[in-house]
Design a protein around this motif. Structure first.
Motif, mmCIF file in Angstrom:
data_model
loop_
_atom_site.group_PDB
_atom_site.id
_atom_site.type_symbol
_atom_site.label_atom_id
_atom_site.label_comp_id
_atom_site.label_asym_id
_atom_site.label_seq_id
_atom_site.Cartn_x
_atom_site.Cartn_y
_atom_site.Cartn_z
ATOM 1 N N ARG A 39 0.623 -1.373 0.184
ATOM 2 C CA ARG A 39 -0.064 -0.111 -0.135
ATOM 3 C C ARG A 39 0.349 1.019 -0.163
ATOM 4 N NH1 ARG A 39 -3.425 -3.231 2.521
ATOM 5 N NH2 ARG A 39 -2.653 -3.319 4.683
ATOM 6 N N PHE A 95 2.403 1.466 -3.427
ATOM 7 C CA PHE A 95 1.499 1.777 -4.933
ATOM 8 C C PHE A 95 0.948 3.617 -4.788
ATOM 9 C CE2 PHE A 95 2.024 -2.638 -5.525
ATOM 10 C CZ PHE A 95 2.997 -2.899 -6.811
ATOM 11 N N ALA A 96 0.630 3.462 -2.995
ATOM 12 C CA ALA A 96 0.541 4.678 -3.121
ATOM 13 C C ALA A 96 1.065 6.084 -3.135
ATOM 14 C CB ALA A 96 -0.298 4.391 -1.503
ATOM 15 N N ASP A 97 2.574 5.693 -3.270
ATOM 16 C CA ASP A 97 3.521 6.713 -3.273
ATOM 17 C C ASP A 97 3.371 7.436 -1.568
ATOM 18 O OD1 ASP A 97 4.846 5.771 -5.697
ATOM 19 O OD2 ASP A 97 3.396 7.527 -6.422
ATOM 20 N N ARG A 98 3.175 6.782 -0.368
ATOM 21 C CA ARG A 98 3.503 7.523 0.625
ATOM 22 C C ARG A 98 4.726 6.787 1.901
ATOM 23 N NH1 ARG A 98 0.252 10.004 -1.260
ATOM 24 N NH2 ARG A 98 -1.950 10.914 -1.113
ATOM 25 N N THR A 144 1.214 2.782 7.048
ATOM 26 C CA THR A 144 1.144 3.577 5.697
ATOM 27 C C THR A 144 0.510 4.979 5.989
ATOM 28 O OG1 THR A 144 0.944 2.018 4.093
ATOM 29 C CG2 THR A 144 0.204 4.136 3.358
ATOM 30 N N GLU A 181 0.123 9.350 6.116
ATOM 31 C CA GLU A 181 -0.787 10.546 4.265
ATOM 32 C C GLU A 181 0.627 10.973 3.975
ATOM 33 O OE1 GLU A 181 -3.455 9.861 3.876
ATOM 34 O OE2 GLU A 181 -3.855 8.524 5.187
ATOM 35 N N PRO A 223 3.327 12.142 1.623
ATOM 36 C CA PRO A 223 3.721 11.638 0.400
ATOM 37 C C PRO A 223 5.483 10.737 0.421
ATOM 38 C CG PRO A 223 3.965 14.015 -0.043
ATOM 39 C CD PRO A 223 2.722 13.685 1.199
#
Length: 335
Positions: free
Chosen positions: A147, A150-153, A207, A209, A211
């Motif tokens: 997560r 792929f979420a670039d977090r 994960t 918030e 970036p």
């Protein structure tokens, strides 16, 4: 071949949308002029492809156009059915998706290629797990690591280093996940420096918030290559010369082959002479697993380290090594 190249352009445009001629040329390893000639050939064949000039221009298909062409060769079809990373798909929760995808590919294959693809899955199996694995399977949920990737977090990890009593907490910037010899690693930056984290040493992952803050221009492949080289080229503190009994040589090389300074020579008689590099003198204790089938010649500090380890084992088990004699256990005992 030109036909393969035309099909590659068509599939790239279907999956990527608008693509610049320069990018197509780079991916196909041809000139930009050749790309434009290929686009003209596609258009002449009835494919609704067009080009746009300008900063945001490129090559594209008319909206809504799709084709079911696979164009797979026999070798390409067989390659898709070699499940080289079956364990990896399962760890990522994608084993069901893999089976579904392969069924769809089978349905789309040209009829002559289907028997070969089916035989490949029945005759070839690649197991990525190492022999004699000493650790448990991945402890942390790889889904949480996915997560973040792929979420670039950013990712918060509770991570236990080898030999540490408890976990340390880190906030890292992930590039991606790598499976090497059945072991999953998270490749990430820690305070702007590349680091490698074994997934099975992460007791918790969250994960965030925020970036991700990756270094500009750095990719997963490049960062992994640098980290791998760093691990493989750790400095050798001590060079050890030793001999191994002939009948134990194959097993010894399978276990310790990565530490050999040079390939093992053919045994001369009962023994084979080897040279190994260790990153610490204490690490030579691993050789005691072969008992008297391995003898270290030099350096002296390595021999002393082995002698100390053997003496510690003797002190630990000496009481159990004393075997009662017949005068204590015989039929006349106690008279």
């Amino acid at each position: 071949m030109k036909a393969d190249r035309l099909l590659s352009i068509l599939l790239l445009l279907q999956t990527r949308g608008r693509v610049t001629a320069a990018e197509l040329a780079e991916r196909l390893e041809v000139s930009v002029r050749t790309v434009y000639r290929d686009v003209e050939a596609l258009s002449a064949a009835g494919v609704p492809v067009y080009t746009e000039r300008g900063r945001h221009g490129g090559v594209a298909l008319l909206p809504g156009y799709r084709t079911d062409v696979t164009g797979l060769t026999g070798d390409e079809a067989r390659a898709l059915f070699v499940l080289a990373a079956e364990g990896a798909h399962r760890a990522l929760g994608l084993d069901g998706a893999l089976g579904s995808a392969l069924r769809k590919v089978m349905a789309a294959l040209p009829a002559p290629h289907r028997p070969a693809a089916e035989r490949t899955s029945e005759r070839v199996l690649v197991d990525p797990a190492r022999w004699m694995r000493t650790g448990p399977d991945t402890a942390v949920d790889l889904g949480e690591l996915q997560r973040a990737v792929f979420a670039d977090r950013r990712l918060r990890l509770a991570y236990r280093h080898s030999g540490a009593a408890g976990p340390a907490e880190y906030t890292v910037d992930p590039y991606g996940l790598v499976s090497k010899a059945g072991v999953w690693y998270l490749v990430a930056d820690l305070a702007g420096e590349p680091r490698l984290f074994r997934a099975d040493r992460a007791s918790a992952a969250e994960t965030l918030e925020e970036p991700v803050r990756r270094r500009p221009g750095a990719s997963l492949g490049e960062v992994w290559a640098g980290l791998r080289e760093r691990v493989e080229r750790l400095p050798v503190e001590v060079t050890v010369r030793l001999r191994v009994r002939r009948e134990r040589l194959d097993m010894f090389v399978r276990i310790h082959g990565a530490l050999l300074v040079a390939p093992p020579p053919a045994p001369a008689g009962e023994w084979a002479e080897l040279v190994m590099g260790f990153r610490a003198v204490r690490a030579v204790r691993a050789l005691l697993a072969f008992g008297a089938d391995v003898e270290v010649h030099s350096p002296p500090e390595a021999r002393r380290e082995l002698a100390a380890a053997a003496a510690e084992a003797v002190r630990l088990y000496a009481r159990d090594a004393a075997v009662p004699g017949p005068e204590a256990d015989g039929p006349d005992a106690g008279r």
